[in-house]
Design an enzyme around this catalytic site. Sequence first.
Site, mmCIF file in Angstrom:
data_model
loop_
_atom_site.group_PDB
_atom_site.id
_atom_site.type_symbol
_atom_site.label_atom_id
_atom_site.label_comp_id
_atom_site.label_asym_id
_atom_site.label_seq_id
_atom_site.Cartn_x
_atom_site.Cartn_y
_atom_site.Cartn_z
ATOM 1 N N CYS A 15 0.793 -1.100 0.000
ATOM 2 C CA CYS A 15 0.179 -0.079 -0.189
ATOM 3 C C CYS A 15 1.018 1.322 0.050
ATOM 4 O O CYS A 15 1.818 1.427 1.058
ATOM 5 C CB CYS A 15 -0.862 0.056 1.152
ATOM 6 S SG CYS A 15 -2.147 1.408 1.182
ATOM 7 N N ARG A 23 -13.221 0.862 -4.673
ATOM 8 C CA ARG A 23 -12.709 1.168 -3.271
ATOM 9 C C ARG A 23 -11.753 2.303 -2.906
ATOM 10 O O ARG A 23 -11.962 2.666 -1.579
ATOM 11 C CB ARG A 23 -11.555 -0.336 -2.899
ATOM 12 C CG ARG A 23 -11.309 -0.431 -1.508
ATOM 13 C CD ARG A 23 -10.191 -1.592 -1.421
ATOM 14 N NE ARG A 23 -10.042 -1.986 0.245
ATOM 15 C CZ ARG A 23 -9.110 -1.560 0.756
ATOM 16 N NH1 ARG A 23 -8.131 -0.600 0.204
ATOM 17 N NH2 ARG A 23 -8.689 -1.748 2.004
#
Length: 533
Positions: A352, A448
């Site tokens: 991430c 998302r």
Amino acid sequence: MVLEENGALGGRSRSLSQPLVENFKPGMSEEELWKYEDGASFSELFERDVAQGYTYNDFVILPSHIYFPVDHVSLETRITRDIVLKAPLVSSPMDTVTESEMAINMALQGGIGIVHYNNTDREQKQMVDRVKRYENGFITDPKTLSPKHTVRDAREIKSRYGFSGIPVTEDGTMGSKLLGIVTNRDIELIRRTDTAIEDVMTTELVTAAEGCTLEQAYEMLKECKKGKLPIVNEKYELVGLVARTDILKNKDYPSASKDKTGKRLLCGAAIGTRAEDRERLQILVEVGVDLIVLDSSQGDSSYQIDMLHYIRNKYPHLNVIAGNVVTRNQAYHLIKAGADALRIGMGSGSICTTQEVMACGRPQATAINRVSSIAREYNIPTIADGGISSIGHIIKGLSCGASCVMMGSLLAGTDEAPGEYFYKDGVRLKKYRGMGSLEAMKKGSAVRYFSEEERIRVAQGVSGAVTDKGSVRRYLPYLIQGIKHGLQDIGVRSVNELHEFLWNGRLRFQLRSPAAQVEGNVHSLYTYEKSGH
């Protein structure tokens, strides 16, 4: 195991059983046990300097007195208000981590898998359905065939759901007269796939009468040495089925996570917050999903709150995990909207890049502790999501206040994770990618990150590869045993007691300097080999 209802704090909830340690007591008084205070409490660590944020490697937990064996450490914990797990382990809803195979094995080991939604609603439904059908006591809705179905149909069921031994009834449905059963042995040598089932099925059957107990059915299976035992009524109509493999599974996996019927494995699924996700939700509810994860990198949004309100109104008994959040305000908003649990983490995962690209997030240990401090006021469990790369990180996540940890990269290289192995420089690898990577966004995960309609997409993750870790059937028991040893060193007998010590100040932390972090890892060796499970 659930012992009793406890609605004292914020609505419906469940209390946890305590480990059986009546025979093990400290060999000293309470005063002697806690005579000195070393290190810092959670409030001294996380509240003294609110501008400073900490992650797992920044601190260690100080050991305490051991007065019980490791086998008496209980890892039982809540993942939501109502659902209790035997192990605090959750697989992440990522398309390179959790599909049906991973979810099945997570549940067998006492955890739970969350099936990703980077797919069609039909594909996700099939994955959840396969988990729910995997292990049953009395199977009340088995797959059935009619005599006119073909070998191709039987093989398709075996391929999709992973089992054979399919009852054959007059019209191919439950409640119809039982004619036979078709097993893998009946069809494995048949070359023509259009061969009718009636030409190959087994017709000499051992059956049990409707009303027999599960124990009686198991005894019959042991005696007749068959794989499946059809349950029939007085008209010889099929009303149920018992599988021999379930006896073995119950014996091999006594801590398996099962739903309230005690027969089917627990399974979760992720969805987004768009209007069309309400249709996906309905399909998942129909197939028996046990909990829903509202999947968003930043969960404090009007979209997620609207979805929470919708679910609470239409499916009031469905358990919902909301998030992701990293602040108390975010947590408060989702709790008030009806969340049954919170998922914590923003930009802390190995794949991430949210903190780097968006300049937004929070160091994970601080995020877990601050969010858990407000969640406990409403009796809401929290899940540490991201940054877990070792057993030590799992223990630290729990020690900061989380009830469970969600794992991505730690499971991505296992046999049960989606994808194929490949070799690079002689190392066996498997692909692992963030759901914020451009590669995953192109497949559908852009929702998302609120980017599904944008022509220019900004990636918040990367694609990469992780090394082969073997099967989770060996890997998860290794993780579970390691967590138990860690809690034993800390001097606590359960996750519940760990949290009691956290909030009353008996759990003590120590910050680590960069030099201390080096010292606490492998060092001063020319070469070394780090063995795992």
